[in-house]
Design a protein around this motif. Structure first.
Motif, PDB file in Angstrom:
ATOM      1  N   GLN A 149      34.931 -72.487 -50.783  1.00 15.08           N
ATOM      2  CA  GLN A 149      36.243 -72.598 -51.414  1.00 15.08           C
ATOM      3  C   GLN A 149      36.075 -73.270 -52.778  1.00 15.08           C
ATOM      4  OE1 GLN A 149      39.321 -71.593 -50.193  1.00 15.08           O
ATOM      5  NE2 GLN A 149      38.162 -70.600 -48.572  1.00 15.08           N
ATOM      6  N   LEU A 150      36.865 -72.837 -53.752  1.00 16.78           N
ATOM      7  CA  LEU A 150      36.844 -73.460 -55.070  1.00 16.78           C
ATOM      8  C   LEU A 150      38.034 -74.405 -55.192  1.00 16.78           C
ATOM      9  CD1 LEU A 150      35.927 -70.494 -57.433  1.00 16.78           C
ATOM     10  CD2 LEU A 150      34.459 -72.341 -56.650  1.00 16.78           C
ATOM     11  N   TYR A 151      37.783 -75.593 -55.681  1.00 18.11           N
ATOM     12  CA  TYR A 151      38.827 -76.593 -55.895  1.00 18.11           C
ATOM     13  C   TYR A 151      38.745 -77.088 -57.332  1.00 18.11           C
ATOM     14  CZ  TYR A 151      39.024 -76.710 -50.823  1.00 18.11           C
ATOM     15  OH  TYR A 151      39.157 -76.361 -49.509  1.00 18.11           O
ATOM     16  N   LEU A 152      39.882 -77.449 -57.870  1.00 16.74           N
ATOM     17  CA  LEU A 152      39.947 -78.008 -59.205  1.00 16.74           C
ATOM     18  C   LEU A 152      40.149 -79.508 -59.087  1.00 16.74           C
ATOM     19  CD1 LEU A 152      40.139 -77.504 -62.283  1.00 16.74           C
ATOM     20  CD2 LEU A 152      42.604 -77.270 -61.976  1.00 16.74           C
ATOM     21  N   LYS A 153      39.256 -80.271 -59.666  1.00 19.86           N
ATOM     22  CA  LYS A 153      39.357 -81.731 -59.652  1.00 19.86           C
ATOM     23  C   LYS A 153      39.733 -82.209 -61.046  1.00 19.86           C
ATOM     24  CE  LYS A 153      38.026 -82.339 -55.438  1.00 19.86           C
ATOM     25  NZ  LYS A 153      38.910 -82.814 -54.428  1.00 19.86           N
ATOM     26  N   LEU A 154      40.805 -82.968 -61.117  1.00 26.44           N
ATOM     27  CA  LEU A 154      41.283 -83.512 -62.388  1.00 26.44           C
ATOM     28  C   LEU A 154      41.413 -85.020 -62.295  1.00 26.44           C
ATOM     29  CD1 LEU A 154      44.157 -80.953 -63.070  1.00 26.44           C
ATOM     30  CD2 LEU A 154      41.904 -80.960 -64.102  1.00 26.44           C
ATOM     31  N   ASP A 155      41.502 -85.650 -63.438  1.00 23.61           N
ATOM     32  CA  ASP A 155      41.730 -87.090 -63.494  1.00 23.61           C
ATOM     33  C   ASP A 155      43.108 -87.388 -62.911  1.00 23.61           C
ATOM     34  OD1 ASP A 155      41.836 -89.767 -64.071  1.00 23.61           O
ATOM     35  OD2 ASP A 155      41.984 -89.507 -66.242  1.00 23.61           O
ATOM     36  N   SER A 156      43.169 -88.203 -61.894  1.00 22.32           N
ATOM     37  CA  SER A 156      44.447 -88.475 -61.221  1.00 22.32           C
ATOM     38  C   SER A 156      45.399 -89.292 -62.074  1.00 22.32           C
ATOM     39  CB  SER A 156      44.199 -89.186 -59.889  1.00 22.32           C
ATOM     40  OG  SER A 156      43.524 -90.402 -60.117  1.00 22.32           O
ATOM     41  N   SER A 157      44.901 -89.927 -63.137  1.00 21.30           N
ATOM     42  CA  SER A 157      45.799 -90.710 -63.993  1.00 21.30           C
ATOM     43  C   SER A 157      46.580 -89.815 -64.956  1.00 21.30           C
ATOM     44  CB  SER A 157      45.011 -91.757 -64.777  1.00 21.30           C
ATOM     45  OG  SER A 157      44.126 -91.122 -65.681  1.00 21.30           O
ATOM     46  N   TRP A 158      46.160 -88.567 -65.111  1.00 20.25           N
ATOM     47  CA  TRP A 158      46.857 -87.632 -65.993  1.00 20.25           C
ATOM     48  C   TRP A 158      48.132 -87.176 -65.294  1.00 20.25           C
ATOM     49  CZ3 TRP A 158      46.967 -86.605 -70.842  1.00 20.25           C
ATOM     50  CH2 TRP A 158      47.497 -85.404 -71.318  1.00 20.25           C
ATOM     51  N   THR A 159      49.277 -87.408 -65.895  1.00 22.49           N
ATOM     52  CA  THR A 159      50.568 -87.156 -65.262  1.00 22.49           C
ATOM     53  C   THR A 159      50.728 -85.732 -64.730  1.00 22.49           C
ATOM     54  OG1 THR A 159      51.494 -88.805 -66.745  1.00 22.49           O
ATOM     55  CG2 THR A 159      53.052 -87.423 -65.568  1.00 22.49           C
ATOM     56  N   PRO A 160      50.375 -84.682 -65.493  1.00 21.56           N
ATOM     57  CA  PRO A 160      50.565 -83.321 -64.963  1.00 21.56           C
ATOM     58  C   PRO A 160      49.509 -82.875 -63.953  1.00 21.56           C
ATOM     59  CG  PRO A 160      50.484 -83.303 -67.376  1.00 21.56           C
ATOM     60  CD  PRO A 160      50.065 -84.653 -66.926  1.00 21.56           C
ATOM     61  N   SER A 161      48.558 -83.720 -63.581  1.00 15.60           N
ATOM     62  CA  SER A 161      47.477 -83.303 -62.677  1.00 15.60           C
ATOM     63  C   SER A 161      47.958 -82.679 -61.376  1.00 15.60           C
ATOM     64  CB  SER A 161      46.549 -84.478 -62.373  1.00 15.60           C
ATOM     65  OG  SER A 161      45.778 -84.784 -63.494  1.00 15.60           O
ATOM     66  N   PRO A 162      48.925 -83.286 -60.660  1.00 15.91           N
ATOM     67  CA  PRO A 162      49.370 -82.643 -59.411  1.00 15.91           C
ATOM     68  C   PRO A 162      49.947 -81.242 -59.638  1.00 15.91           C
ATOM     69  CG  PRO A 162      50.151 -84.907 -59.523  1.00 15.91           C
ATOM     70  CD  PRO A 162      49.553 -84.598 -60.848  1.00 15.91           C
ATOM     71  N   ALA A 163      50.686 -81.070 -60.723  1.00 13.66           N
ATOM     72  CA  ALA A 163      51.259 -79.750 -61.007  1.00 13.66           C
ATOM     73  C   ALA A 163      50.164 -78.736 -61.319  1.00 13.66           C
ATOM     74  CB  ALA A 163      52.234 -79.845 -62.181  1.00 13.66           C
ATOM     75  N   ILE A 164      49.150 -79.162 -62.051  1.00  3.57           N
ATOM     76  CA  ILE A 164      48.057 -78.252 -62.401  1.00  3.57           C
ATOM     77  C   ILE A 164      47.248 -77.903 -61.146  1.00  3.57           C
ATOM     78  CG2 ILE A 164      45.934 -78.010 -63.741  1.00  3.57           C
ATOM     79  CD1 ILE A 164      47.225 -79.927 -65.799  1.00  3.57           C
ATOM     80  N   GLU A 165      46.964 -78.896 -60.321  1.00  2.00           N
ATOM     81  CA  GLU A 165      46.199 -78.631 -59.098  1.00  2.00           C
ATOM     82  C   GLU A 165      46.957 -77.725 -58.134  1.00  2.00           C
ATOM     83  OE1 GLU A 165      45.258 -82.578 -57.751  1.00  2.00           O
ATOM     84  OE2 GLU A 165      43.466 -82.680 -58.997  1.00  2.00           O
ATOM     85  N   LYS A 166      48.284 -77.812 -58.155  1.00  5.65           N
ATOM     86  CA  LYS A 166      49.095 -76.944 -57.291  1.00  5.65           C
ATOM     87  C   LYS A 166      49.210 -75.532 -57.887  1.00  5.65           C
ATOM     88  CE  LYS A 166      53.554 -76.859 -54.962  1.00  5.65           C
ATOM     89  NZ  LYS A 166      54.853 -77.518 -54.838  1.00  5.65           N
ATOM     90  N   GLY A 167      49.283 -75.429 -59.205  1.00  6.43           N
ATOM     91  CA  GLY A 167      49.449 -74.126 -59.852  1.00  6.43           C
ATOM     92  C   GLY A 167      48.157 -73.351 -60.026  1.00  6.43           C
ATOM     93  N   TRP A 168      47.030 -74.050 -60.083  1.00 13.67           N
ATOM     94  CA  TRP A 168      45.754 -73.391 -60.335  1.00 13.67           C
ATOM     95  C   TRP A 168      45.416 -72.327 -59.308  1.00 13.67           C
ATOM     96  CZ3 TRP A 168      40.659 -73.714 -58.170  1.00 13.67           C
ATOM     97  CH2 TRP A 168      39.679 -73.121 -58.963  1.00 13.67           C
ATOM     98  N   PRO A 169      45.564 -72.563 -57.994  1.00  9.68           N
ATOM     99  CA  PRO A 169      45.246 -71.492 -57.028  1.00  9.68           C
ATOM    100  C   PRO A 169      46.126 -70.258 -57.200  1.00  9.68           C
ATOM    101  CG  PRO A 169      45.473 -73.599 -55.894  1.00  9.68           C
ATOM    102  CD  PRO A 169      45.903 -73.815 -57.304  1.00  9.68           C
TER     103      PRO A 169
END
Length: 176
Positions: A149-169
């Protein structure tokens, strides 16, 4: 909303020009000005059309809807200027033609990415290309493969990170 053609002198305008006025509640944060604000705090907007009477269904409301829809088209054209269509930097026509095609492809890809990946995040879905580029495209991240499985890991301090991690798939599935 009403037609105010009879209230002003439109003799210098082409034959058939009509003036439509509309009162609207200003959006939060709107900069109100004395010349276009009524006594009850509503904003007064106007537009001119040459569409003859009885051409558009529900005449005035239909004209106003068509006018607002055209504003969306103009906004997309303005946004395209920030994606490379603001200037054609090359000397030869064929090179500028290739530049133009690439800029249009970029505009389409950003539009589709916003539509598919961020429909539940209006701050990103309605962002200008500059804001989208800053919030989403310029974020440092890492694609990690675990258990096929491919996952996207982002810096959790970046405010839009949850939205990007949810939209990326969703984006990856659509373009994959």
């Amino acid at each position: 909303m009403f037609e105010a053609t009879h209230c002003v002198d439109l003799s210098k305008w082409p034959q058939g020009t009509r003036l439509i006025l509309r009162k609207e509640r200003p959006h939060p944060g709107a900069q109100l000005q004395l010349h276009n604000t009524t006594s009850d705090g509503m904003r007064l907007t106007a537009f001119i059309t040459d569409t003859p009477a009885r051409v558009v269904p529900h005449q005035i409301q239909g004209l106003e809807l068509r006018h607002r829809q055209h504003a969306h088209v103009e906004a997309r054209i303005k946004d395209s200027g920030h994606l490379g269509l603001g200037n054609l930097p090359l000397d030869a026509f064929c090179h500028n033609q290739a530049w133009f095609e690439i800029a249009l492809a970029a505009a389409d890809l950003i539009s589709w990415a916003k539509l598919l990946g961020f429909k539940d995040h209006p701050g990103i879905a309605k962002a200008t290309p500059e804001t989208f580029r800053y919030k989403v495209l310029h974020v440092a991240g890492k694609i990690v493969s675990t258990a096929r499985q491919l996952y996207l890991k982002l810096d959790s301090s970046w405010t839009p990170s949850p939205a990007i991690e949810k939209g990326w798939p969703r984006i990856r599935t659509a373009f994959g």
